[in-house]
Design a protein around this motif. Structure first.
Motif, PDB file in Angstrom:
ATOM      1  N   ILE A   1       0.702   4.541  12.804  1.00  0.00           N
ATOM      2  CA  ILE A   1       2.026   5.155  12.960  1.00  0.00           C
ATOM      3  C   ILE A   1       1.919   6.676  12.939  1.00  0.00           C
ATOM      4  CG2 ILE A   1       4.293   5.449  11.868  1.00  0.00           C
ATOM      5  CD1 ILE A   1       3.953   2.557  10.790  1.00  0.00           C
ATOM      6  N   LYS A   2       1.193   7.215  11.954  1.00  0.00           N
ATOM      7  CA  LYS A   2       1.108   8.669  11.796  1.00  0.00           C
ATOM      8  C   LYS A   2       0.449   9.349  12.992  1.00  0.00           C
ATOM      9  CE  LYS A   2      -0.707   8.646   7.591  1.00  0.00           C
ATOM     10  NZ  LYS A   2      -1.217   9.120   6.276  1.00  0.00           N
TER      11      LYS A   2
ATOM     12  N   THR B   1       4.519   6.397   4.621  1.00  0.00           N
ATOM     13  CA  THR B   1       4.622   6.607   6.067  1.00  0.00           C
ATOM     14  C   THR B   1       5.898   5.983   6.619  1.00  0.00           C
ATOM     15  OG1 THR B   1       2.212   6.641   6.287  1.00  0.00           O
ATOM     16  CG2 THR B   1       3.479   6.214   8.281  1.00  0.00           C
ATOM     17  N   LEU B   2       6.207   4.767   6.165  1.00  0.00           N
ATOM     18  CA  LEU B   2       7.404   4.085   6.670  1.00  0.00           C
ATOM     19  C   LEU B   2       8.688   4.758   6.186  1.00  0.00           C
ATOM     20  CD1 LEU B   2       6.451   0.300   6.520  1.00  0.00           C
ATOM     21  CD2 LEU B   2       7.005   1.646   8.549  1.00  0.00           C
ATOM     22  N   VAL B   3       8.684   5.300   4.992  1.00  0.00           N
ATOM     23  CA  VAL B   3       9.859   6.038   4.519  1.00  0.00           C
ATOM     24  C   VAL B   3      10.180   7.162   5.498  1.00  0.00           C
ATOM     25  CG1 VAL B   3      10.694   7.640   2.749  1.00  0.00           C
ATOM     26  CG2 VAL B   3       9.687   5.458   2.078  1.00  0.00           C
ATOM     27  N   ASP B   4       9.172   7.947   5.844  1.00  0.00           N
ATOM     28  CA  ASP B   4       9.384   9.054   6.789  1.00  0.00           C
ATOM     29  C   ASP B   4       9.765   8.530   8.164  1.00  0.00           C
ATOM     30  OD1 ASP B   4       8.713  10.829   4.790  1.00  0.00           O
ATOM     31  OD2 ASP B   4       6.612  11.016   5.405  1.00  0.00           O
TER      32      ASP B   4
ATOM     33  N   ASN C   1       0.822  -1.203   0.000  1.00  0.00           N
ATOM     34  CA  ASN C   1       0.000   0.000   0.000  1.00  0.00           C
ATOM     35  C   ASN C   1       0.859   1.257   0.000  1.00  0.00           C
ATOM     36  OD1 ASN C   1      -1.385   2.119   2.132  1.00  0.00           O
ATOM     37  ND2 ASN C   1      -2.784   1.351   0.573  1.00  0.00           N
ATOM     38  N   LEU C   2       0.516   2.189  -0.866  1.00  0.00           N
ATOM     39  CA  LEU C   2       1.308   3.399  -1.042  1.00  0.00           C
ATOM     40  C   LEU C   2       1.358   4.244   0.232  1.00  0.00           C
ATOM     41  CD1 LEU C   2       2.918   5.305  -2.864  1.00  0.00           C
ATOM     42  CD2 LEU C   2       0.726   6.275  -3.637  1.00  0.00           C
TER      43      LEU C   2
ATOM     44  N   ILE D   1      16.238   6.952   2.657  1.00  0.00           N
ATOM     45  CA  ILE D   1      15.609   6.209   1.564  1.00  0.00           C
ATOM     46  C   ILE D   1      14.449   6.999   0.980  1.00  0.00           C
ATOM     47  CG2 ILE D   1      16.247   3.968   2.501  1.00  0.00           C
ATOM     48  CD1 ILE D   1      13.348   3.712   3.550  1.00  0.00           C
ATOM     49  N   SER D   2      14.043   6.594  -0.208  1.00  0.00           N
ATOM     50  CA  SER D   2      12.869   7.164  -0.869  1.00  0.00           C
ATOM     51  C   SER D   2      11.852   6.049  -1.072  1.00  0.00           C
ATOM     52  CB  SER D   2      13.259   7.764  -2.220  1.00  0.00           C
ATOM     53  OG  SER D   2      13.597   6.730  -3.134  1.00  0.00           O
ATOM     54  N   LEU D   3      10.730   6.378  -1.660  1.00  0.00           N
ATOM     55  CA  LEU D   3       9.661   5.418  -1.906  1.00  0.00           C
ATOM     56  C   LEU D   3      10.140   4.251  -2.767  1.00  0.00           C
ATOM     57  CD1 LEU D   3       6.667   5.353  -1.080  1.00  0.00           C
ATOM     58  CD2 LEU D   3       6.122   6.315  -3.327  1.00  0.00           C
TER      59      LEU D   3
END
Length: 493
Positions: A379-380, A176-179, A170-171, A189-191
């Motif tokens: 997480i957010k 969210t995990l990248v951040d 899921n995008l 890292i990036s997407l």
């Protein structure tokens, strides 16, 4: 005449329609040759009277038999068992034996003993299972997760996520995990560098299938996470083992192997080595990264319990220092929250992530998009961090009590170091005894030890095992120590 009234049975209470029940029974009669090819079936009115059902039910049954090819309807004559059915060579069921046990296949398939495990299948609640470090599912924030999940299900705009989606995951969760990982673990890292998996184990499986398609060498510790060994062996990798020192894998031994062999990868649980719980030092982390760049091998970094540190802030993973694209970083949320939530991630260079995503399509296709969106919001909204702070305090208290009682009650039998983090203690038993002896006696105390050989697959005879403490509350810890103490006292008797 065949006694249809006695051999055909059905239940009006069943959820299966009566005409389907009748159809299935006629098929069975045809298969076991009670009804031979070209046998004329009773007229619909006759059979309806015999079975005390509506004629339309019998008509529907016969139509279904014809549609499936078991029967044929001949105009002006009636319905017959199809004339061109081959005899099915099968073992005739003995009705007195009930349901036939189907234990042996009628075809060849490969049985891979690499995958054999010997975990207990079932035991009653009075037994205590010696786990190797799992969280306490009773602490799961089910209410918070449930509220988010239900809200997402209730939004019609989310129906688009009910179909097939991307194999990368899921995008929203990826973003969210990248951040989150960049902020909390020092990654950059990036997407393009992340895909969602169903736990860290899937990340290891995908990685190993790609890295060792044509064989090759992987370096692991003499003591190592046994499931990773199995994963690499299943991928046809050749495992080479190096000593595990007080500050992690022996870099000297790794470098020596690199000079002699074409090493494809090194596997490490750098934060808390599995099973011994030692932490890889900063010096060794940099040395290992330099070796990876020099000899062009991958580092599979399994950061399975990064969130659990009791004495200091977490040490940044190898992936945070990787500038050459050598680290494959796998982790999961399920270790932190609860194993039932199969949400993990794989972080690597874009080209490697792309390849893993291609392979994932053919083994799992995609994850649970709504669950992944749930954890993105979890997480957010800060719920994951709040949960971590809560369980970290609880697990530290449990670690302290567990280690205190181990020393006070069992210090004469075993030695250990208080772990700085994680959910388990590495315990070494006195050479006077063996864990196999302990296992047999412990069963009578309703204490179960399983698969002890997984801790010493290199056969170095260290006499140590990993014992989890996080799963037990205060009273359960006391009971666990009591049962283990009784077991060891009985060995002395």
């Amino acid at each position: 005449m065949i006694p249809y009234k006695t051999i055909v049975n059905f239940s009006r209470e069943s959820r299966t329609p009566v005409y389907i029940q009748l159809t299935n029974q006629f098929i069975q009669l045809i298969k076991d040759r009670t009804l031979l090819p070209r046998t004329r079936l009773p007229g619909s009115r006759t059979l309806a009277e015999l079975l005390e059902v509506h004629r339309k039910t019998v008509v529907a049954c016969y139509e279904e038999l014809v549609l499936q090819g078991w029967a044929e309807s001949i105009p002006q004559k009636g319905t017959y068992v199809h004339h061109n059915l081959p005899e099915l060579n099968q073992q005739k069921l003995d009705n007195s034996l009930g349901v036939k046990e189907n234990n042996k296949s009628g075809f060849y398939f490969n049985k891979d003993t690499t995958l054999d495990r010997n975990f207990p299948q079932a035991f009653d609640a009075s037994y205590m299972y010696v786990n190797d470090g799992v969280n306490d599912e009773r602490l799961t924030p089910t209410d918070e997760i449930g509220v988010i999940y239900r809200k997402l299900l209730g939004k019609k705009s989310n129906l688009v996520h009910f179909g097939y989606g991307t194999t990368y995951g899921n995008l929203e969760l990826r973003t969210t995990l990248v951040d989150y990982l960049n902020e909390t673990r020092g990654l950059n890292i990036s997407l393009d560098n992340i895909m969602i998996t169903r736990g860290s184990q899937m990340g290891m499986f995908l990685s190993s299938q790609i890295l060792f398609e044509n064989g090759g060498y992987i370096i692991v510790g003499e003591t190592n996470y046994s499931s990773s060994d199995t994963t690499f062996e299943y991928a046809k990798a050749n495992i080479l083992r190096v000593p595990v020192e007080d500050d992690g894998l022996s870099i000297t031994a790794i470098e020596k192997l690199c000079k002699d062999k074409n090493i494809r990868a090194v596997y490490t649980t750098s934060h808390h080595h599995h099973p011994t719980t030692v932490t890889m030092s900063a010096k060794k982390r940099l040395q290992l990264l330099n070796l990876a760049k020099c000899y062009e091998f991958a580092i599979i970094e399994d950061d399975y319990d990064y969130d659990f540190n009791y004495n200091h802030a977490p040490i940044l993973p190898l992936a945070s220092h990787d500038v050459s694209g050598n680290v494959i970083y796998v982790g999961s949320i399920c270790k932190t929250v609860a194993p039932v939530f199969r949400v993990g991630y794989l972080v690597a260079s874009k080209d490697f992530v792309d390849e893993c995503a291609k392979l994932r399509r053919f083994i799992d296709r995609q994850g649970d998009a709504i669950l992944e969106m749930t954890f993105a919001k979890f997480i957010k909204e800060g719920s994951l961090d709040r949960h971590k702070r809560k369980v970290l305090k609880t697990y530290k208290e449990r670690r302290d009590l567990f280690c205190k009682l181990l020393k006070e009650e069992l210090g004469a039998y075993l030695t250990f170091e208080i772990p700085k983090g994680g959910m388990a203690v590495w315990v070494t038993l006195s050479k006077t005894y063996t864990w196999s002896q302990v296992t047999e006696v412990a069963k009578n105390q309703k204490l179960l030890f399983v698969e002890l050989q997984r801790y010493d697959r290199a056969n170095i005879g260290h006499n140590g095992i990993r014992i989890g403490f996080a799963r037990y509350n205060t009273e359960e810890i006391k009971e666990f120590i009591k049962r283990l103490k009784t077991t060891l006292l009985l060995l002395d008797a």
